[in-house]
Enzyme design. Structure first.
Site, PDB file in Angstrom:
ATOM      1  N   ASP A 216      48.591  48.664  34.887  1.00  0.00           N
ATOM      2  CA  ASP A 216      47.146  48.684  34.754  1.00  0.00           C
ATOM      3  C   ASP A 216      46.813  48.141  33.367  1.00  0.00           C
ATOM      4  O   ASP A 216      47.123  48.787  32.358  1.00  0.00           O
ATOM      5  CB  ASP A 216      46.614  50.112  34.911  1.00  0.00           C
ATOM      6  CG  ASP A 216      45.094  50.182  34.903  1.00  0.00           C
ATOM      7  OD1 ASP A 216      44.445  49.179  34.543  1.00  0.00           O
ATOM      8  OD2 ASP A 216      44.555  51.252  35.254  1.00  0.00           O
TER       9      ASP A 216
ATOM     10  N   TYR B 146      30.468  38.141  32.904  1.00  0.00           N
ATOM     11  CA  TYR B 146      31.720  37.517  33.342  1.00  0.00           C
ATOM     12  C   TYR B 146      32.027  36.303  32.471  1.00  0.00           C
ATOM     13  O   TYR B 146      33.150  36.131  31.987  1.00  0.00           O
ATOM     14  CB  TYR B 146      31.629  37.111  34.810  1.00  0.00           C
ATOM     15  CG  TYR B 146      32.850  36.375  35.311  1.00  0.00           C
ATOM     16  CD1 TYR B 146      34.026  37.058  35.601  1.00  0.00           C
ATOM     17  CD2 TYR B 146      32.828  34.994  35.474  1.00  0.00           C
ATOM     18  CE1 TYR B 146      35.156  36.390  36.050  1.00  0.00           C
ATOM     19  CE2 TYR B 146      33.948  34.311  35.927  1.00  0.00           C
ATOM     20  CZ  TYR B 146      35.113  35.010  36.209  1.00  0.00           C
ATOM     21  OH  TYR B 146      36.225  34.335  36.649  1.00  0.00           O
TER      22      TYR B 146
ATOM     23  N   SER C 111      38.664  30.052  33.903  1.00  0.00           N
ATOM     24  CA  SER C 111      37.597  29.832  34.879  1.00  0.00           C
ATOM     25  C   SER C 111      36.605  28.834  34.324  1.00  0.00           C
ATOM     26  O   SER C 111      36.426  28.716  33.103  1.00  0.00           O
ATOM     27  CB  SER C 111      36.887  31.154  35.183  1.00  0.00           C
ATOM     28  OG  SER C 111      35.688  30.940  35.908  1.00  0.00           O
TER      29      SER C 111
ATOM     30  N   LYS D 165      35.198  35.398  29.911  1.00  0.00           N
ATOM     31  CA  LYS D 165      36.039  34.210  30.046  1.00  0.00           C
ATOM     32  C   LYS D 165      35.917  33.287  28.836  1.00  0.00           C
ATOM     33  O   LYS D 165      36.888  32.626  28.448  1.00  0.00           O
ATOM     34  CB  LYS D 165      35.684  33.474  31.339  1.00  0.00           C
ATOM     35  CG  LYS D 165      36.128  34.212  32.607  1.00  0.00           C
ATOM     36  CD  LYS D 165      37.647  34.363  32.663  1.00  0.00           C
ATOM     37  CE  LYS D 165      38.112  34.970  33.974  1.00  0.00           C
ATOM     38  NZ  LYS D 165      39.594  35.046  34.060  1.00  0.00           N
TER      39      LYS D 165
END
Length: 310
Positions: A66, A156, A143, A160
């Site tokens: 994790d 998000y 991304s 990134k």
């Protein structure tokens, strides 16, 4: 022949799942893959697929890891029986979609914890040994959302963008230690990523204003078109990882698609940012004209570039 030891985070589904299978089932049996998952209860489909592909049992092992927990990362590292990791793939990630004001604080923290702090924790655990051995490769799932801001993906994209800075900084520092860092910049990929968004597909839209809800509906329509026309198969993306893994002189960035590169270049060509903002507004909110003069007269028309994250 000594096998290349690869450890991959985030293998319960998506790119990590496909990459683990691709490497572990390589006919040469030249890879030993440690596929890590936050919850080992989710490992069943991975093993079923491995058996279906004829994967040799010595080529694949699953570990609990994790990225939100430094102790969990350390335990996983200690269970690598070869005592080394040649290739570390930082792939674990979470998404968050919707108006910024609709996000719960816990959802924002979770995405930043997994995508940014989780990557840092993983690197902190494995880099010291790579530096001692003066050898190693790090592949990070990037991304298009790390190269350009996308509407309704603010948090998000922030996570990134942070990975871009993290990896670029390390790429400058680590070559004297024989370590190479590569970002695999992915466009839309047909995985379950969209189904696992933190906080659901749009957050608490009921608490936002009518115009924002309308713009979100336009964004969703745009995303559906992009995924329909341009989404890649995960197997295609895994080949890009393999290219980076096997390159004698790895580059910092590899792109799974060139479709969004015109917009990425636009951000650099006009340092004010106005041209990019106007072009993205036109692409996503087609029936909502951009603010007058936002991009200047004769602004670029890159067509309908993708504006959806991995």
């Amino acid at each position: 022949m000594e096998r290349t030891v690869v450890l991959i985070t985030g293998c319960s589904s998506g790119i990590g799942w496909h990459l683990a299978l691709r490497l572990a089932s390589d006919p040469s049996r030249s890879f030993k893959v440690y596929a890590t998952l936050r919850d080992l209860k989710a490992q069943g489909p991975l093993w079923e697929a491995a058996r279906a592909r004829g994967c040799h049992p010595d080529c694949l092992e699953t570990l609990q890891l994790d990225v939100r927990d430094s102790d969990s990362v350390a335990v996983a590292r200690s269970r690598v029986t070869e005592g080394r990791v040649d290739v570390l793939v930082c792939n674990a990630g979470r998404g968050l979609l919707g108006p910024l004001e609709a996000h719960a604080a816990g959802a924002v923290s979770s995405v930043l914890d997994v995508n940014v702090a989780g990557t840092v924790r993983t690197l902190q655990a494995f880099l010291p040994d790579m530096k001692r051995r003066r050898s190693g490769r790090v592949l990070v799932t990037g991304s298009m959302g790390g190269l350009m801001g996308l509407p309704f993906n603010a948090v998000y994209c922030a996570s990134k963008f942070a990975l871009e800075g993290l990896c670029e900084s390390l790429a400058v520092l680590l070559p004297p230690f024989g370590i190479h860092v590569s970002l695999i910049e992915c466009g839309p990929v047909r995985t379950a990523f969209q189904d696992k968004l933190e906080g659901g597909p749009g957050g608490a839209l009921d608490g936002t204003d009518a115009q924002t809800r309308h713009l979100f509906s336009l964004y969703q329509r745009h995303c559906e078109q992009v995924f329909r026309e341009a989404a890649q198969d995960p197997e295609e993306v895994t080949e890009v990882f393999l290219t980076a893994l096997r390159a004698p002189r790895p580059a910092l960035r590899y792109f799974s698609t060139e479709r969004f590169l015109p917009l990425a270049r636009l951000r650099l060509d006009d340092s004010s940012g106005c041209s990019y903002v106007a072009a993205m507004q036109r692409a996503v909110f087609a029936d909502e004209p951009a603010e007058a003069g936002a991009g200047g007269p004769g602004g670029p028309e890159p067509g309908a570039p993708p504006a959806a994250p991995q």
